[in-house]
Design a protein around this motif. Structure first.
Motif, PDB file in Angstrom:
ATOM      1  N   ILE A  47     -38.688 -43.182  83.124  1.00 61.26           N
ATOM      2  CA  ILE A  47     -39.951 -42.276  82.758  1.00 61.26           C
ATOM      3  C   ILE A  47     -41.314 -43.699  82.470  1.00 61.26           C
ATOM      4  O   ILE A  47     -41.022 -44.569  82.386  1.00 61.26           O
ATOM      5  N   VAL A  48     -42.466 -42.906  82.507  1.00 57.87           N
ATOM      6  CA  VAL A  48     -43.287 -43.860  81.991  1.00 57.87           C
ATOM      7  C   VAL A  48     -43.507 -43.983  80.292  1.00 57.87           C
ATOM      8  O   VAL A  48     -43.977 -42.831  79.741  1.00 57.87           O
ATOM      9  N   PRO A  49     -43.524 -45.068  79.968  1.00 61.13           N
ATOM     10  CA  PRO A  49     -43.633 -45.159  78.454  1.00 61.13           C
ATOM     11  C   PRO A  49     -45.043 -44.529  77.887  1.00 61.13           C
ATOM     12  O   PRO A  49     -45.758 -44.953  78.599  1.00 61.13           O
ATOM     13  N   LEU A  50     -44.900 -44.220  76.543  1.00 62.89           N
ATOM     14  CA  LEU A  50     -46.037 -43.751  75.873  1.00 62.89           C
ATOM     15  C   LEU A  50     -46.780 -42.549  76.670  1.00 62.89           C
ATOM     16  O   LEU A  50     -47.560 -41.789  76.031  1.00 62.89           O
ATOM     17  N   VAL A  51     -46.529 -42.453  77.740  1.00 64.37           N
ATOM     18  CA  VAL A  51     -47.008 -41.227  78.741  1.00 64.37           C
ATOM     19  C   VAL A  51     -45.912 -40.082  78.465  1.00 64.37           C
ATOM     20  O   VAL A  51     -46.411 -38.692  78.341  1.00 64.37           O
ATOM     21  N   ASP A  52     -44.525 -40.249  79.116  1.00 63.35           N
ATOM     22  CA  ASP A  52     -43.753 -39.540  79.123  1.00 63.35           C
ATOM     23  C   ASP A  52     -42.871 -39.359  77.860  1.00 63.35           C
ATOM     24  O   ASP A  52     -42.611 -40.395  77.242  1.00 63.35           O
ATOM     25  N   GLN A  53     -42.325 -38.263  77.558  1.00 59.57           N
ATOM     26  CA  GLN A  53     -41.455 -38.236  76.348  1.00 59.57           C
ATOM     27  C   GLN A  53     -40.398 -37.204  76.660  1.00 59.57           C
ATOM     28  O   GLN A  53     -40.511 -36.181  77.117  1.00 59.57           O
ATOM     29  N   ILE A  54     -39.118 -37.724  76.116  1.00 57.17           N
ATOM     30  CA  ILE A  54     -37.875 -36.915  76.287  1.00 57.17           C
ATOM     31  C   ILE A  54     -37.778 -35.839  75.166  1.00 57.17           C
ATOM     32  O   ILE A  54     -37.843 -36.239  73.930  1.00 57.17           O
ATOM     33  N   VAL A  55     -38.122 -34.482  75.317  1.00 57.04           N
ATOM     34  CA  VAL A  55     -38.245 -33.698  74.207  1.00 57.04           C
ATOM     35  C   VAL A  55     -36.637 -33.023  73.959  1.00 57.04           C
ATOM     36  O   VAL A  55     -36.681 -32.181  72.867  1.00 57.04           O
ATOM     37  N   MET A  56     -35.907 -32.991  75.086  1.00 59.67           N
ATOM     38  CA  MET A  56     -34.544 -32.232  74.704  1.00 59.67           C
ATOM     39  C   MET A  56     -33.681 -32.770  75.712  1.00 59.67           C
ATOM     40  O   MET A  56     -33.809 -33.420  76.798  1.00 59.67           O
ATOM     41  N   GLU A  57     -32.281 -33.062  75.130  1.00 61.31           N
ATOM     42  CA  GLU A  57     -31.170 -33.419  75.954  1.00 61.31           C
ATOM     43  C   GLU A  57     -29.952 -32.674  75.637  1.00 61.31           C
ATOM     44  O   GLU A  57     -29.614 -32.518  74.131  1.00 61.31           O
ATOM     45  N   ASP A  58     -29.356 -31.812  76.425  1.00 60.40           N
ATOM     46  CA  ASP A  58     -28.263 -30.911  76.007  1.00 60.40           C
ATOM     47  C   ASP A  58     -27.307 -30.946  77.355  1.00 60.40           C
ATOM     48  O   ASP A  58     -27.394 -31.539  78.132  1.00 60.40           O
ATOM     49  N   THR A  59     -26.235 -30.523  76.681  1.00 64.46           N
ATOM     50  CA  THR A  59     -24.917 -30.262  77.617  1.00 64.46           C
ATOM     51  C   THR A  59     -24.983 -29.220  78.360  1.00 64.46           C
ATOM     52  O   THR A  59     -25.540 -28.196  77.831  1.00 64.46           O
ATOM     53  N   THR A  60     -24.551 -29.216  79.659  1.00 63.60           N
ATOM     54  CA  THR A  60     -24.361 -27.977  80.369  1.00 63.60           C
ATOM     55  C   THR A  60     -23.078 -27.358  80.640  1.00 63.60           C
ATOM     56  O   THR A  60     -22.541 -26.777  81.457  1.00 63.60           O
ATOM     57  N   ARG A  61     -22.175 -28.143  79.995  1.00 64.41           N
ATOM     58  CA  ARG A  61     -20.822 -27.949  79.922  1.00 64.41           C
ATOM     59  C   ARG A  61     -20.495 -26.543  79.033  1.00 64.41           C
ATOM     60  O   ARG A  61     -21.362 -26.021  78.268  1.00 64.41           O
ATOM     61  N   GLU A  62     -19.375 -25.997  79.355  1.00 61.26           N
ATOM     62  CA  GLU A  62     -19.022 -24.600  78.721  1.00 61.26           C
ATOM     63  C   GLU A  62     -18.935 -24.785  76.937  1.00 61.26           C
ATOM     64  O   GLU A  62     -18.493 -25.897  76.779  1.00 61.26           O
ATOM     65  N   GLN A  63     -19.577 -23.783  76.477  1.00 61.75           N
ATOM     66  CA  GLN A  63     -19.643 -24.028  74.910  1.00 61.75           C
ATOM     67  C   GLN A  63     -18.986 -22.716  74.449  1.00 61.75           C
ATOM     68  O   GLN A  63     -18.682 -21.869  75.049  1.00 61.75           O
TER      69      GLN A  63
END
Length: 280
Positions: A47-63
């Motif tokens: 990603i581009v630092p200072l410009v891009d930001q990861i707002v969410m990381e989550d699992t796609t596995r069964e819950q």
């Protein structure tokens, strides 16, 4: 040399800041300047630092979600306590983040409401017997709602349906009465079958004796002996009982009764054969 070292350090820092590693089974969302930009897949991403930001990381596995016991009233006005487990997974991580604020909380609420609604449409007996159909109906209704959240409901298991104490005792008494009823019916059918078999055996015995008497008149003395022997055996068994009252009958005087019975059987069979001969 110092400017070169500074540039190298800046490049290294930029590379480290732009490299993002996403674990297998997870996905991440990237916003650029506050707006959704793209989705990151498992593996190494940049990603581009200072410009891009990861707002969410989550699992796609069964819950799964454990639905706490809920008080529900059935169609026949019986209060029951139901608890369940819902298995689900994220199909579209973008929708799951932007379409709903609290995803798990929303899933619990909609599952509880749907569970109550479906059970209220069934009687207590239908709830216990038709669980597979009920599970399918709940899952279909849930997926119509959760599709807009990027979530799929995979399975739902009703773990326990707890009845009130009064209802439980009533059902136990009903089941006990049903078992007793089936036992009495089975016993009555057995006695009926035994009586039929005994009657068939007696009829066959009389026919054999009458046929023997027709073919050999001297065998009547043997018959009298057998009758007397049975009389003696029966008297002996009755005498062994403390509460028995014995009435003695002289076998010699009762022989006329047996002779009349045998004669009637012989005449009946003879008339039957004459009728058959006459018809032919």
């Amino acid at each position: 040399m110092e400017p070169i070292i500074f540039i190298v350090l800046v490049l290294i820092g930029y590379a480290l800041g732009s490299a993002k590693l996403i674990n297998q089974g997870n996905e991440a969302l990237v916003e650029r300047l506050g707006q959704y930009h793209r989705k990151l897949k498992p593996g190494l991403n940049f990603i581009v630092p200072l410009v891009d930001q990861i707002v969410m990381e989550d699992t796609t596995r069964e819950q799964f979600l454990d639905i706490k016991p809920q008080n529900v009233i059935t169609q026949d006005n019986i209060y029951v306590e139901v608890d369940a487990i819902v298995y689900w997974r994220i199909r579209d991580i973008e929708k799951s983040f932007y379409a709903i604020e609290d995803l798990q909380g929303a899933l619990i609420q909609v599952t509880t409401t749907t569970l109550r609604e479906i059970i209220a449409q069934n009687t207590l007996e239908q709830t216990n017997v038709s669980r597979a159909e009920m599970h399918s109906a709940i899952i279909d209704q849930l997926n119509e709602i959760t599709a807009d959240w990027g979530v799929e409901i995979l399975r739902l298991d009703l773990q326990r349906i707890t009845l009130p104490e009064s209802v439980r005792k009533s059902r136990e008494e009903q089941q006990a009465a049903e078992i007793k009823k089936r036992a009495l019916i089975t016993e009555a059918e057995g006695e009926k079958e035994a009586a039929i078999k005994k009657a068939e055996g007696t009829l066959a015995s009389v026919q054999i004796i009458s046929q023997a008497l027709r073919s050999n008149p001297d065998s009547r003395d043997i018959l009298r002996y057998l009758v007397a022997q049975d009389y003696v055996d029966a008297s002996q068994k009755l005498g062994e009982s403390n509460n028995a009252k014995i009435v003695f009958v002289d076998p010699a005087n009762s022989s006329e009764m047996f002779q009349e019975l045998i004669a009637e059987s012989v005449n009946t069979e003879g008339n039957g054969k004459k009728s058959e001969n006459g018809n032919t």
